[in-house]
Write an enzyme that holds these catalytic residues in place. Structure first.
Site, mmCIF file in Angstrom:
data_model
loop_
_atom_site.group_PDB
_atom_site.id
_atom_site.type_symbol
_atom_site.label_atom_id
_atom_site.label_comp_id
_atom_site.label_asym_id
_atom_site.label_seq_id
_atom_site.Cartn_x
_atom_site.Cartn_y
_atom_site.Cartn_z
ATOM 1 C CE LYS A 53 -1.750 1.440 4.111
ATOM 2 N NZ LYS A 53 -1.411 2.828 4.502
ATOM 3 C CG ASN A 54 2.183 2.738 3.544
ATOM 4 O OD1 ASN A 54 1.042 3.064 3.243
ATOM 5 N ND2 ASN A 54 2.564 2.493 4.788
ATOM 6 N NE ARG A 78 -1.681 12.008 8.472
ATOM 7 C CZ ARG A 78 -1.664 13.255 8.873
ATOM 8 N NH1 ARG A 78 -2.758 13.796 9.367
ATOM 9 N NH2 ARG A 78 -0.569 13.974 8.791
ATOM 10 N NE ARG A 119 0.395 9.913 10.382
ATOM 11 C CZ ARG A 119 -0.089 8.978 9.599
ATOM 12 N NH1 ARG A 119 -1.275 8.464 9.835
ATOM 13 N NH2 ARG A 119 0.609 8.538 8.577
ATOM 14 N N PRO A 120 1.749 16.304 11.698
ATOM 15 C CG PRO A 120 3.354 17.664 12.727
ATOM 16 C CD PRO A 120 2.617 16.363 12.872
ATOM 17 N NE ARG A 174 -7.520 4.332 5.446
ATOM 18 C CZ ARG A 174 -6.950 5.395 5.971
ATOM 19 N NH1 ARG A 174 -7.335 5.824 7.152
ATOM 20 N NH2 ARG A 174 -5.997 6.046 5.337
ATOM 21 C CG ASP A 185 6.366 20.417 10.461
ATOM 22 O OD1 ASP A 185 5.741 19.346 10.577
ATOM 23 O OD2 ASP A 185 7.487 20.593 10.977
ATOM 24 C CD GLN A 186 10.317 18.880 9.145
ATOM 25 O OE1 GLN A 186 11.419 18.934 8.593
ATOM 26 N NE2 GLN A 186 9.970 19.704 10.119
ATOM 27 C CB CYS A 216 -4.984 10.777 11.821
ATOM 28 S SG CYS A 216 -3.489 9.869 12.088
ATOM 29 C CG ASP A 237 3.182 1.176 9.418
ATOM 30 O OD1 ASP A 237 2.738 1.987 10.248
ATOM 31 O OD2 ASP A 237 3.426 1.478 8.236
HETATM 32 N N1 EPU Z 1 6.267 14.423 11.084
HETATM 33 C C1 EPU Z 1 6.256 15.760 11.394
HETATM 34 N N2 EPU Z 1 6.190 16.662 10.371
HETATM 35 C C2 EPU Z 1 6.125 16.277 9.058
HETATM 36 C C3 EPU Z 1 6.139 14.914 8.758
HETATM 37 C C4 EPU Z 1 6.221 14.005 9.792
HETATM 38 O O1 EPU Z 1 6.305 16.143 12.570
HETATM 39 O O2 EPU Z 1 6.051 17.168 8.189
HETATM 40 C C5 EPU Z 1 6.375 13.412 12.170
HETATM 41 C C6 EPU Z 1 5.105 12.549 12.270
HETATM 42 O O3 EPU Z 1 4.102 13.185 13.033
HETATM 43 C C7 EPU Z 1 5.651 11.299 12.916
HETATM 44 C C8 EPU Z 1 7.047 11.183 12.309
HETATM 45 O O4 EPU Z 1 7.367 12.486 11.837
HETATM 46 O O5 EPU Z 1 5.744 11.470 14.301
HETATM 47 C C9 EPU Z 1 7.182 10.210 11.158
HETATM 48 O O6 EPU Z 1 6.099 10.373 10.264
HETATM 49 P P1 EPU Z 1 6.184 10.089 8.704
HETATM 50 O O7 EPU Z 1 6.070 11.373 7.979
HETATM 51 O O8 EPU Z 1 7.345 9.227 8.406
HETATM 52 O O9 EPU Z 1 4.850 9.272 8.473
HETATM 53 P P2 EPU Z 1 3.973 9.314 7.166
HETATM 54 O O10 EPU Z 1 4.847 9.539 6.010
HETATM 55 O O11 EPU Z 1 2.805 10.201 7.366
HETATM 56 C C10 EPU Z 1 4.179 6.782 6.538
HETATM 57 C C11 EPU Z 1 3.249 5.628 6.341
HETATM 58 C C12 EPU Z 1 2.668 5.214 7.687
HETATM 59 C C13 EPU Z 1 3.831 4.804 8.595
HETATM 60 C C14 EPU Z 1 4.826 5.969 8.715
HETATM 61 C C15 EPU Z 1 6.067 5.630 9.516
HETATM 62 C C16 EPU Z 1 2.420 6.040 4.115
HETATM 63 C C17 EPU Z 1 1.289 6.415 3.220
HETATM 64 N N3 EPU Z 1 2.187 6.041 5.430
HETATM 65 O O12 EPU Z 1 3.403 7.836 7.126
HETATM 66 O O13 EPU Z 1 1.851 4.077 7.440
HETATM 67 O O14 EPU Z 1 3.360 4.466 9.864
HETATM 68 O O15 EPU Z 1 5.247 6.398 7.405
HETATM 69 O O16 EPU Z 1 6.730 4.563 8.956
HETATM 70 O O17 EPU Z 1 3.499 5.724 3.644
HETATM 71 C C18 EPU Z 1 0.109 2.550 7.891
HETATM 72 O O18 EPU Z 1 0.337 2.027 6.782
HETATM 73 O O19 EPU Z 1 -0.637 2.015 8.754
HETATM 74 C C19 EPU Z 1 0.724 3.843 8.204
HETATM 75 C C20 EPU Z 1 0.256 4.642 9.167
#
Ligand code: EPU
Length: 418
Positions: free
Chosen positions: A22-23, A93, A122-123, A397, A125-126, A117, A305
């Site tokens: 999925k990811n 998201r 999960r902001p 999902r 900002d980056q 969520c 995950d």
């Molecule tokens: N974060 C920030 N700011 C940002 C981006 C991230 O503070 O701009 C923080 C997040 O809040 C979190 C950490 O950084 O605490 C890591 O988050 P990341 O951005 O890596 O997560 P994501 O990209 O939103 C993806 C997967 C998630 C998986 C995470 C971590 C996808 C579509 N989703 O989310 O998958 O848990 O990486 O590996 O790739 C799932 O499949 O169940 C799922 C939640």
């Protein structure tokens, strides 16, 4: 709302085919926005999130067709809207992944802010500051990220933390920027690597994917490509946790063991006997599991995950397992539900202390997010009597026909549609 009814205590036995990740598939579908040519994709999993992504892309004007053999042909020749609306972004998201490609190819994008969520704030900002570093002008208006740039310019970007979709968004945007972009502190997840491999087939110039420093030399345009999505390491790991909890012997096919090191070594520690080939795994469990300690970490560490599923296994293990969640601030929602099945778990901040019990007993439980749902299914498969897992739309999902695949392995599981 659909529910799953499970009569637990049946050892799993047989073979199951693992779906595409999925990811990996979600960013890959969004990458279609980077070119006017079609992408031919294979091994795209049949999931609600994929349907949502295709619906979002359709709203933007992207044409796609999928068949029953996990093939998707997708083409963004004419894009009629540059806006990802709130009603779709709030349900998934990962919709934020259209921001980088739209901005890079069309110089403009409006994407709703996803909001918080269940598993954490999960902001994004980056994603935003990275695109600003590439020269975009970004404002937040009425809950939307509004981004503009005539042409993005390459830059050195060091994200404050490792972010998977952040890395993907910036990597996609940088493919069409003028000059070279260096992403430092980049995510090394196999899904990021799969996206990079697709982008390279589309004509992007990327090196260093799979390391924490990705270098992208921008090109004026990308073209169509054909790609097979990698296997879902989390789905595969979830089936392995299931057999470790119920006992039995299963064989996973269409799997990528080389992306599953941390999970495989924990499960081996728990007592699962594993044999691996390049695209298959056999797993045999003959004993009560041993408790394992896990601390979630970015890849190649132990995946957040997989945390909930290994926790389900620990509830039945011999000994006490310490589970530390370091990525998301609120990813223990399965704990209260596991306790309803008889688990002995105590939470202290980001740490859960799981004291193994001899058996769980079936009950009605409620799924709260995708991986929490999988953990409840695993616990239900091992519990005595009937477990009913409610709100399995979360499971749909991200797990392709899970109940069908588990039935194939002999589990007494059925979907109740109400
Ligand atoms: N974060 C920030 N700011 C940002 C981006 C991230 O503070 O701009 C923080 C997040 O809040 C979190 C950490 O950084 O605490 C890591 O988050 P990341 O951005 O890596 O997560 P994501 O990209 O939103 C993806 C997967 C998630 C998986 C995470 C971590 C996808 C579509 N989703 O989310 O998958 O848990 O990486 O590996 O790739 C799932 O499949 O169940 C799922 C939640």
């Amino acid at each position: 709302m659909d529910r799953l009814s499970i009569h637990g205590g049946v050892p799993l036995q047989g073979e199951v085919e693992i779906s595409g990740a999925k990811n990996a598939a979600l960013p890959i579908l969004c990458a279609a926005l980077l070119t006017a040519d079609p992408l031919r994709l294979h091994n795209v999993p049949d999931l609600k999130d994929i349907a949502t992504a295709l619906r979002l892309l359709k709203q933007l004007g992207v044409e796609s067709a999928r068949d029953n053999a996990q093939r998707v042909e997708i083409c963004a020749q004419t894009v009629s809207s540059l806006e990802a609306p709130y009603d779709l972004v709030k349900t998934m998201r990962a919709s934020i992944l259209v921001l980088g490609p739209l901005l890079a190819r069309f110089g403009e994008a409006r994407v709703s802010l996803p909001g918080g969520c269940a598993i954490g704030q999960r902001p994004v900002d980056q994603h935003i500051s990275g695109l600003e570093a590439l020269g975009a002008e970004i404002s937040i208006e009425h809950g939307y990220v509004i981004a503009k740039a005539k042409r993005l310019r390459g830059a050195v970007i060091r994200t404050d933390m490792v972010t998977v979709t952040g890395t993907e968004n910036l990597m996609m945007a940088a493919t069409l920027a003028e000059g070279t972009t260096v992403l430092e502190n980049a995510a090394r997840e196999p899904e990021v690597v799969d996206l990079a491999n697709l982008l390279i087939k589309m004509g992007a110039r990327i090196t260093g994917h799979g390391s924490d420093r990705i270098v992208i030399e921008g090109v004026p345009a990308l073209h169509g490509a054909e790609h097979t999505v990698i296997a879902d390491r989390i789905e595969a790991g979830s089936f392995l946790c299931a057999v470790a909890a119920t006992g039995g012997e299963i064989r996973l096919t269409h799997v990528a063991p080389d992306t599953m090191g941390a999970t495989l070594s924990k499960l081996a520690q728990a007592g699962l006997t594993l044999a691996l080939g390049s695209d298959w795994i056999t797993a045999q469990m003959k004993r009560r599991p041993k408790a394992v300690d896990v601390r979630t970490h970015e890849y190649p560490g132990f995946a957040t995950d997989m945390q909930a599923q290994v926790m389900a296994l620990n509830t039945l293990a011999e000994g006490t397992g310490i589970v530390v969640e370091t990525i998301f601030e609120n990813r223990f929602m399965h704990v209260q539900e596991l306790i309803r099945l008889g688990a002995d778990i105590e939470i202290d901040g980001h740490t859960a202390v799981v004291r193994g019990v001899v058996g769980l007993s079936g009950a009605t439980v409620m799924a709260t997010d995708l991986r929490a749902s999988a953990s409840l299914v695993i616990a239900g498969l091992a519990a005595s009597g009937q477990t009913v897992v409610e709100r399995i739309y979360h499971l749909d999902r991200g797990y392709s026909h899970m109940e069908r695949k588990l039935s194939q392995l002999g589990a007494q599981i059925e979907r109740l549609t109400a």
